[in-house]
Design a protein around this motif. Structure first.
Motif, short mmCIF file in Angstrom:
data_model
loop_
_atom_site.label_atom_id
_atom_site.label_comp_id
_atom_site.label_asym_id
_atom_site.label_seq_id
_atom_site.Cartn_x
_atom_site.Cartn_y
_atom_site.Cartn_z
N GLY A 1 0.81 -1.22 0.00
CA GLY A 1 0.00 0.00 0.00
C GLY A 1 0.84 1.26 0.00
N ALA A 2 1.88 1.28 0.84
CA ALA A 2 2.76 2.45 0.90
C ALA A 2 3.50 2.63 -0.42
CB ALA A 2 3.74 2.29 2.05
N ASN A 3 3.89 1.52 -1.02
CA ASN A 3 4.60 1.60 -2.30
C ASN A 3 3.69 2.15 -3.41
OD1 ASN A 3 6.92 0.92 -4.13
ND2 ASN A 3 5.36 -0.41 -5.02
N ALA B 1 3.58 5.86 -2.89
CA ALA B 1 4.85 6.50 -3.22
C ALA B 1 5.10 6.54 -4.72
CB ALA B 1 6.00 5.77 -2.51
N VAL B 2 4.78 5.45 -5.40
CA VAL B 2 4.96 5.41 -6.86
C VAL B 2 4.04 6.43 -7.53
CG1 VAL B 2 4.64 4.00 -8.94
CG2 VAL B 2 5.80 3.04 -6.95
N VAL C 1 8.14 4.25 1.93
CA VAL C 1 7.73 2.88 2.25
C VAL C 1 8.40 2.42 3.55
CG1 VAL C 1 7.67 0.48 1.46
CG2 VAL C 1 7.36 2.34 -0.19
N ALA C 2 9.68 2.68 3.69
CA ALA C 2 10.41 2.26 4.89
C ALA C 2 9.86 2.93 6.14
CB ALA C 2 11.90 2.56 4.73
N ALA D 1 1.31 6.71 4.65
CA ALA D 1 2.29 7.11 3.64
C ALA D 1 2.04 8.54 3.18
CB ALA D 1 2.24 6.14 2.45
N LEU D 2 0.79 8.89 2.98
CA LEU D 2 0.46 10.26 2.57
C LEU D 2 0.78 11.26 3.68
CD1 LEU D 2 -2.91 9.65 0.67
CD2 LEU D 2 -0.77 10.51 -0.32
#
Length: 385
Positions: free
Chosen positions: A326-328, A331-332, A349-350, A378-379
């Protein structure tokens, strides 16, 4: 003749699947197609392949497409959203459901196809990355057959066919993407245009960026763990810039089998549709007299740390894999919108994984709740940067 449903027919895998079918029309019948919102491509597909049903996920585009179909007197059932996807994913007439919707959006319809006991040609890696245990258990329960479409997993599938009990190690090959030789400093300044320029493969934007960060290979490691029921400790990744060997399997006696071919996704797509048979194709063939070298390298984790993130998430547990994915995706998307730098993808992501507290994943609802948390986090982390 096999009847095919294509979930995600207007994307890269979907259009290449239809190209395979276009050249083998006596073997396949297209009974349903779906798209998120690309109704221009979908309309041309309807004209050529005459499916019985199409599904559009965007409501405004759905209404527009219904009007277009009605004004042109075309006989096709136009459906909308999740209800439509559920209908075609379990379509009674379908022999194969090809799942190629990008991202976690492909999880639920793929699960429903498996619950129905369908044969699934799986091109949506996020299904197994986020819900590998759930999908694997459901496939066994319903005797549903999953055939991998990704070139690497198709290669492994072909190599171990009939020898599954004797597998020692899986070796996933990776081209290394467009930045294989760039330094860490150079990676900080790569452009979106450069990142989308893959040296060997024709893929969609999201997968191409994942290939550039090597997150794609990490996701494939997670997928392979569930597809082939093997420990992460027995899955290796090596860089193979020529993309001739698509992956390898080492057996307990030390023998290694490899599947070779030109880098053309239509080949594993067709195999997933014709399995267990092999049928004639007219694609380019390898000419071994023209291959000057076949080389291999160890992945440089210092420059492409996303690969290690995936291994760590897999070992940590199911919820961490969901957070990773989900985080990736967030980010992408931020990178595709040119809001972050290339190396920020890993950082987001990390950092999201660092905030995550491992939880038990018992059903799809758990998957979607964890995915939502990961995306929001992530956001939030991006906004605070």
């Amino acid at each position: 003749m096999k009847s095919i449903v294509i979930l995600g027919s207007t994307g890269s895998i979907g259009t290449q699947t239809l190209d395979v079918i276009r050249n083998s029309k006596r073997d396949f019948n297209v009974c349903a197609l779906t798209t998120n919102s690309n109704i221009d491509i979908l309309y041309n597909q309807v004209l050529e392949f005459e499916p019985e049903v199409v599904v559009i996920n965007d409501y405004e585009k759905y209404k527009e497409f219904k009007t277009i179909i009605a004004s042109n007197n075309k006989k096709v059932n136009v459906m909308y959203g999740e209800e439509g996807l559920s209908y075609v994913a379990t379509y009674e007439k379908a022999d194969i459901i090809l799942s190629s919707i990008v991202g976690i959006a492909g999880l639920k319809p793929t699960y429903m196809a498996i619950e129905k006991g369908k044969t699934v040609a799986l091109a949506n890696k996020e299904t197994l990355v986020t819900a590998g245990r759930i999908i694997s258990e459901k496939a066994k329960e319903k005797n549903a057959f999953i055939i991998p479409v990704d070139s690497e997993h198709s290669a492994i599938f072909q190599c171990i066919d009939g020898h599954r009990d004797f597998v020692s190690r899986l070796i996933l090959t990776a081209s290394g993407g467009p930045f294989r030789k760039k330094s860490i400093e150079e990676l900080k300044n790569v452009s979106l245009e450069d990142a989308l320029r893959h040296p060997n493969w024709n893929m969609g934007k999201k997968v191409t960026i994942d290939s550039a960060t090597m997150m794609n290979k990490g996701l494939e490691v997670i997928e392979a763990r569930w597809l082939f029921d093997i420990s992460p400790d027995n899955i290796d990744v090596c860089i193979h810039p020529e993309s001739i060997i698509h992956s390898m399997v080492e057996f307990v006696d030390g023998v290694v089998l490899a599947q070779l071919g030109i880098p053309d996704m239509r080949i594993p797509i067709k195999y997933s549709l014709t399995y267990p048979e092999r049928t004639v194709t007219h694609y380019n063939r390898l000419d071994f007299t023209k291959i000057k070298s076949i080389s291999f390298e160890e992945p440089d984790i210092s420059r492409f740390p996303c690969l290690n993130l995936a291994y760590d998430a897999l070992k940590d547990g199911d919820s961490s894999c969901i957070v990773l994915n989900g985080a990736n995706e967030v980010a992408v998307n931020l990178f595709l919108e040119e809001k972050i730098a290339f190396t920020d993808i890993y950082d987001i992501v990390a950092d999201t994984l660092e905030k995550h507290v491992r939880t038990n994943i018992n059903c799809l609802e758990d998957v979607f709740c964890t995915d939502e948390w990961a995306r929001n986090m992530a956001l939030e982390l991006h906004r605070k940067r």
